[in-house]
Design an enzyme around this catalytic site. Structure first.
Site, short mmCIF file in Angstrom:
data_model
loop_
_atom_site.label_atom_id
_atom_site.label_comp_id
_atom_site.label_asym_id
_atom_site.label_seq_id
_atom_site.Cartn_x
_atom_site.Cartn_y
_atom_site.Cartn_z
N GLU A 1 -3.41 7.61 0.83
CA GLU A 1 -4.87 7.53 1.00
C GLU A 1 -5.43 8.80 1.65
O GLU A 1 -5.03 9.91 1.30
CB GLU A 1 -5.24 6.22 1.71
CG GLU A 1 -4.78 5.01 0.90
CD GLU A 1 -5.30 3.67 1.38
OE1 GLU A 1 -6.48 3.55 1.74
OE2 GLU A 1 -4.50 2.71 1.39
N ASP B 1 -11.56 -4.44 -0.96
CA ASP B 1 -10.46 -3.70 -0.38
C ASP B 1 -10.40 -4.05 1.11
O ASP B 1 -11.25 -4.78 1.63
CB ASP B 1 -10.66 -2.19 -0.62
CG ASP B 1 -9.33 -1.43 -0.62
OD1 ASP B 1 -8.38 -1.88 0.05
OD2 ASP B 1 -9.26 -0.38 -1.28
#
Length: 631
Positions: A517, A311
């Site tokens: 997020e 990521d």
């Protein structure tokens, strides 16, 4: 015999062809021959590569630090657009194509001419691009229970992404969100792994349908109208404590394998090209450092043959605080089995660090070769060597009418009717199109940005109607009612106004602001103000339908007695017309809850099958209505 052979016309033909290839290329290379089997091409190319060229392939950088010169000098293997990283706010598909091709020309001018791979987060359509079709977020798609629909959405998304010259997407998110306090819960199709497994069918839309009896775990991409997909975030991203983003998933091996792992079996079987590692930990071990699960399980047990990608700054976050010891991060992440590192800014630090670790034998060259083999395998599979440069021929697909109709259909099927009148024999929905005067109220009734949610145009999403093209719910209502019906919009009307105005009925559209997020992590899951007071003021004196625009179940129980009809609309995207389609009975309600709707947050986590299951609305709940021919 030699003389005779040299007069053979086929032999002369082959000789001429070889000369032509040599003239164009300097010499014939197996890896540049599309007729050769992929594994032979990979092996041939790998054998010609220097360490520098190999490490370049493992490096992914953001477009903000990319240029043709940088790609050429460092042999960079991949470039990405991070959330909201765009050439310009309203860039055309042609502008995107020119940018991607500009970078690609740097790669094509290197010694071996290995094309770079451009990736972007297209998580509900091509969501970073102006005027693209924005589909409902995954939680809404989960409510449709329709794998064929999600496959069509995947195919449409692939076309819109290709329209901008991009061949790789960081989607789908196959998280199994077990706690709605998580800020990424809207990116999860369901709390039930079986629903998430069914929805991995989006991969067959994005990449194309893998042929029957294909070898297990080998990546597949059908052609130039498809893209490479990326199943994420491996593994357990949806199981963290209290839903805290990037936190720790406490789970037995049995629970990890039965709840969070199953979607990856389907993704691998469908030929997914890449898998992204989760920021989160499993039982205290960072996933970015988990060799057992990345190399041992994913690569060796599941036989995944695509590439594993980190990521964003994922290896940096192996340490706390992030980037505390980058050398440690590189050796740990690469040794765990990560093949491509999303650096994404300070690429020289990564390249120098990895080079030094290999030269000093901290990382064996066999690990580097495995990584590069996997990356090249995907690049050959997708035809990137034959088609490194994009053109403008697909630009008509971006935000096309056909795709908007598909998104509108998805919206209709995603809506969940939670309450419809005080009793079954007094339903409020379908609403009559003919009425003297109706009220539309709420913060989310006339706001494209709000109805799209996070990951739209920008990483965190936006507010407003000028952010991209679409239809607000208010416009959709006006388009749908009888021309003689007066539609009054008041975002936040007071009690006296509503009471004195004699409305036939009211539609209240409220919900969460956009987030993505960690910014979406919530401990209380309450509707933000003025949402609750709008519900109270309107529903006190007029029949009301409340439409919730949220990424997850929220606290609604305190208001339920006042609400006559309640609709969970999730984050529907640009095609708000789909909401009016079912409110007014052009189509019936069919959606089913993809998640348990709790009474109070103290119950969380609470998922279907738990021993103390006491929901406000259970998983799978959803009232249905019949379409009305005319009303």
């Amino acid at each position: 015999a030699m003389l005779k052979r040299s007069m053979d016309p086929t032999f002369i033909g082959i000789l001429v062809l070889c000369c032509l290839i040599s003239a164009a290329n300097g010499k014939y290379n197996i890896y540049q021959d599309p007729k050769q089997p992929i594994e032979k091409r990979v092996k041939d190319l790998l054998s010609k590569m220097s360490l520098e060229e190999k490490i370049g392939q493992m490096t992914q950088i953001d477009r903000l630090v990319a240029s043709a010169q940088v790609l050429n000098k460092y042999y960079i293997g991949s470039v990405l657009s991070g959330g909201g990283s765009v050439p310009s706010r309203t860039a055309s598909p042609e502008t995107w194509v020119d940018m991607v091709n500009g970078f690609q020309k740097g790669s094509l001018s290197t010694r071996l001419k290995i094309p770079m791979l451009y990736g972007i987060d297209a998580v509900h359509g091509h969501n970073g691009v102006y005027r693209a079709t924005i589909f409902p977020h995954n939680v809404g798609i989960g409510a449709t229970r329709d794998p064929q629909l999600v496959k069509r959405i995947g195919a449409a998304t692939a076309l819109e992404v290709r329209a901008t010259g991009i061949p790789y997407v960081f989607a789908p998110c196959v998280a199994v969100c077990r706690d709605p306090r998580w800020g990424r819960c809207f990116e999860s199709y369901s709390e039930d792994p079986n629903v998430v497994r069914a929805m991995t069918e989006i991969i067959s839309g994005l990449q194309g349908q893998i042929p029957a009896n294909s070898p297990k775990g080998v990546p597949f991409v059908a052609g130039q109208k498809n893209v490479v997909a990326c199943a994420k975030h491996y593994v357990g991203d949806g199981g963290t404590t209290k839903g805290m983003n990037e936190n720790n998933t406490l789970a037995s091996k049995h629970d990890l394998l039965s709840i969070h792992m199953p979607p990856y079996y389907n993704a691998v079987n469908k030929g997914v090209g890449s898998i992204m590692i989760s920021y989160s930990s499993w039982n205290g071990v960072k996933m970015h450092s988990n060799r057992d699960l990345i190399t041992g399980f994913l690569k060796n047990t599941l036989h995944f043959k695509g590439f594993v990608i980190s990521d964003w700054q994922g290896i940096d976050r192996i340490t706390s605080p992030p980037h505390l010891n980058y050398t440690y991060s590189i050796v740990t992440g690469v040794s765990a089995g990560i093949d491509m590192i999303m650096v994404p800014y300070n690429y020289t630090e990564f390249i120098d660090g990895l080079t030094s670790l290999v030269k000093n034998n901290f990382i064996p060259i066999s690990r580097i070769d495995d990584a590069v083999t996997r990356i090249l395998r995907v690049k050959f599979t997708m035809g990137l060597f034959e088609h490194p440069l994009a053109d403008y021929s697909l630009s008509k697909y971006l935000g096309s009418q056909e795709h908007r109709e598909l998104a509108r259909e998805a919206v209709r099927k995603s809506l969940v009717l939670l309450k419809n009148g005080e009793s079954a024999d007094e339903p409020l929905i379908p609403l009559p199109k003919k009425a003297s005067k109706i009220l539309v109220a709420g913060t989310h009734a006339d706001n494209i940005g709000y109805q799209c949610g996070g990951w739209t145009i920008e990483w965190q999403g936006l507010s407003g109607n000028n952010i991209t093209a679409g239809t607000t719910i208010l416009s959709a209502i006006k388009n749908t009612v009888d021309p003689k019906t007066k539609v009054v919009f008041q975002e936040n009307p007071d009690f006296a106004y509503v009471k004195s105005n004699k409305f036939s009925y009211a539609i209240v559209v409220v919900g969460e602001p956009p987030y993505a997020e960690t910014f979406g992590d919530s401990t209380n899951l309450t509707l933000p103000d003025p949402g609750p007071s709008i519900i109270t003021n309107v529903c006190a004196s007029v029949k009301c339908v409340v439409v919730l625009i949220t990424g997850r179940p929220v606290v609604i129980q305190p208001y339920l007695v006042q609400i006559d009809a309640l609709v969970a609309a999730w984050l529907p995207g640009t095609e708000g017309q789909g909401v009016a389609d079912v409110l007014f009975g052009n189509y019936g309600f069919t959606g089913k809850l993809p998640r348990t709707w709790f009474k109070t947050v103290d119950q969380l986590p609470m998922n279907v099958g738990d021993p103390h299951y006491d929901p406000l609305f259970p998983f799978g709940y959803g009232l249905t209505t019949q379409p009305v021919k005319t009303n």
